[in-house]
Design an enzyme around this catalytic site. Structure first.
Site, short mmCIF file in Angstrom:
data_model
loop_
_atom_site.label_atom_id
_atom_site.label_comp_id
_atom_site.label_asym_id
_atom_site.label_seq_id
_atom_site.Cartn_x
_atom_site.Cartn_y
_atom_site.Cartn_z
N TRP A 83 35.54 28.98 39.98
CA TRP A 83 35.23 29.19 41.39
C TRP A 83 36.25 28.47 42.26
CZ3 TRP A 83 31.94 32.25 44.05
CH2 TRP A 83 31.79 31.99 45.43
N ASP A 106 48.81 44.89 44.03
CA ASP A 106 47.83 45.30 45.05
C ASP A 106 47.80 44.23 46.14
OD1 ASP A 106 45.87 46.74 46.34
OD2 ASP A 106 44.23 46.06 45.06
#
Length: 283
Positions: free
Chosen positions: A91, A192
């Site tokens: 995280w 991307d």
């Protein structure tokens, strides 16, 4: 499982100990995304229902490749539970930072080299399989492994017409001609690189997320930064100070911008038609 919550039974099969909570978070439009908290760590987990474990192989390989030279989330575990693919990452708590540092980070990634264009594996997207087979020629790779398969998908989805084909052929001829005398070195590309795929952590360090890597012309990545905005002048300054951009780039960006906009035309419809046609009209 449904779109909102993972069942206790599903979570119990993860290779994580002492899970305290699992909360849905925003994670793009492709995967379901959750924050999982355990007694000793917090994780980000992506789930793709009704897909095998191999679904995330390309992303894991991409993260590992970029991770050699730039900040990315670390793959912790991946697999398949009850027919659903999952990927667990560490995280990263969202913070803020300076885009100059982000530009430097992207430039460092682009300085990672390879002998040929391509990537070790192909990548299945919503509408086509990206053919990443190694190719010594950038001209051939971009025309035959990126543009032509995309146009086949556009025809299949009814997003193509004769006018587009004529101007597309002229664009390809110009691209082919230009790179017949201009050398391109294979750079590691994010694949991307829009504003949704970078973030800063709480120490203000830039991170690149959700990669779809390929070794290609670095201007292919830079073109994506100009399609939807979100990259400021500091980004390009940081990039240019680290790895100077070749003069005349604005003349070359349209044939790369085309690829991303045409993909959106295929996926989301004619609202992207005018942007595609505006590029094709130059040729």
């Amino acid at each position: 499982m449904n779109n909102q919550q993972l069942s206790t039974n599903w979570l119990a099969q993860l290779p994580l100990n002492n899970i305290i909570s699992c909360e849905p978070v925003s994670g793009g439009d492709i995967n379901l995304a959750y924050q999982i908290t355990t007694t000793n760590a917090t994780y980000f987990i992506k789930v793709q229902p009704k897909h095998p474990s191999s679904y995330f192989d390309h992303e894991i390989l991409s993260l590992k490749e970029i991770g050699k030279v730039a900040n990315v989330p670390t793959p912790v575990a991946h697999g398949e539970i009850d027919g659903d693919a999952y990927l667990v990452l560490n995280w990263i708590t969202n913070g803020y930072g300076d885009q100059y540092a982000l530009g430097q980070e992207v430039a460092k990634m682009h300085q990672q080299r390879n002998e040929e264009f391509g990537f070790p594996d192909n990548h299945q997207t919503k509408v086509l399989v990206k053919n990443n087979h190694w190719n010594p020629s950038w001209r051939d790779f971009y025309i035959n492994q990126r543009l032509k398969p995309e146009i086949s998908a556009a025809i299949k989805t009814g997003r193509w017409n004769k006018w587009r084909q004529i101007h597309f052929d002229q664009m390809v001829a110009k691209f082919d001609n230009y790179y017949s005398t201009t050398e391109v070195r294979p750079s590691l590309l994010h694949g991307d690189l829009w504003a949704g795929n970078f973030m800063f952590n709480q120490e203000h360090q830039p991170y690149l997320i959700d990669p779809d890597c390929v070794y290609g012309d670095r201007e292919f990545d830079l073109a994506m930064t100009t399609v939807f905005g979100g990259f400021d002048e500091q980004f390009y300054r940081g990039y240019n100070d680290t790895y100077p951009i070749k003069p005349g780039i604005n003349e070359r960006l349209p044939w790369y911008r085309f690829y991303y906009l045409c993909m959106h035309l295929i996926l989301f419809g004619e609202s992207y038609g005018p942007a595609v046609d505006q590029i094709l009209n130059k040729y």
